[in-house]
Design a protein around this motif. Sequence first.
Motif, PDB file in Angstrom:
ATOM      1  N   VAL A   2      23.061   5.176  40.511  1.00  0.00           N
ATOM      2  CA  VAL A   2      22.973   6.419  39.739  1.00  0.00           C
ATOM      3  C   VAL A   2      21.987   6.309  38.575  1.00  0.00           C
ATOM      4  CG1 VAL A   2      24.277   8.041  38.309  1.00  0.00           C
ATOM      5  CG2 VAL A   2      25.232   7.255  40.470  1.00  0.00           C
ATOM      6  N   LEU A   5      18.434   6.694  39.922  1.00  0.00           N
ATOM      7  CA  LEU A   5      18.122   8.064  40.328  1.00  0.00           C
ATOM      8  C   LEU A   5      17.999   8.995  39.129  1.00  0.00           C
ATOM      9  CD1 LEU A   5      20.350   8.354  43.504  1.00  0.00           C
ATOM     10  CD2 LEU A   5      17.875   7.970  43.383  1.00  0.00           C
ATOM     11  N   LYS A   6      18.840   8.792  38.113  1.00  0.00           N
ATOM     12  CA  LYS A   6      18.741   9.617  36.903  1.00  0.00           C
ATOM     13  C   LYS A   6      17.396   9.396  36.220  1.00  0.00           C
ATOM     14  CE  LYS A   6      22.302  10.368  34.210  1.00  0.00           C
ATOM     15  NZ  LYS A   6      23.497  10.168  33.361  1.00  0.00           N
TER      16      LYS A   6
END
Length: 89
Positions: A2, A5-6
Amino acid sequence: MVPLLKALADPVRLQLMSMVLSHPGGEACVCDLLPAFELSQPTISHHLKVLHEAGLLERDKRGAWVYYRARSEAMEAVVTLFATGTATA
């Protein structure tokens, strides 16, 4: 996965990653990246710091400049995610 991807979700950071990956030798200095944007050097450095902290980039200070290169482990994890739809990191 995550945090990676952020970090890539921002258009400027995505473009920076693309530029670093496609730069000769697979690494780029802030001075090489700056002309492609209408942003200040501190703003570009901030975006690169976010990518570094997310684990996407390694950095190496040489004199007054910092050089960035993609972390192969992070790139493999992103490729695997999109190739299989399964997060591995």
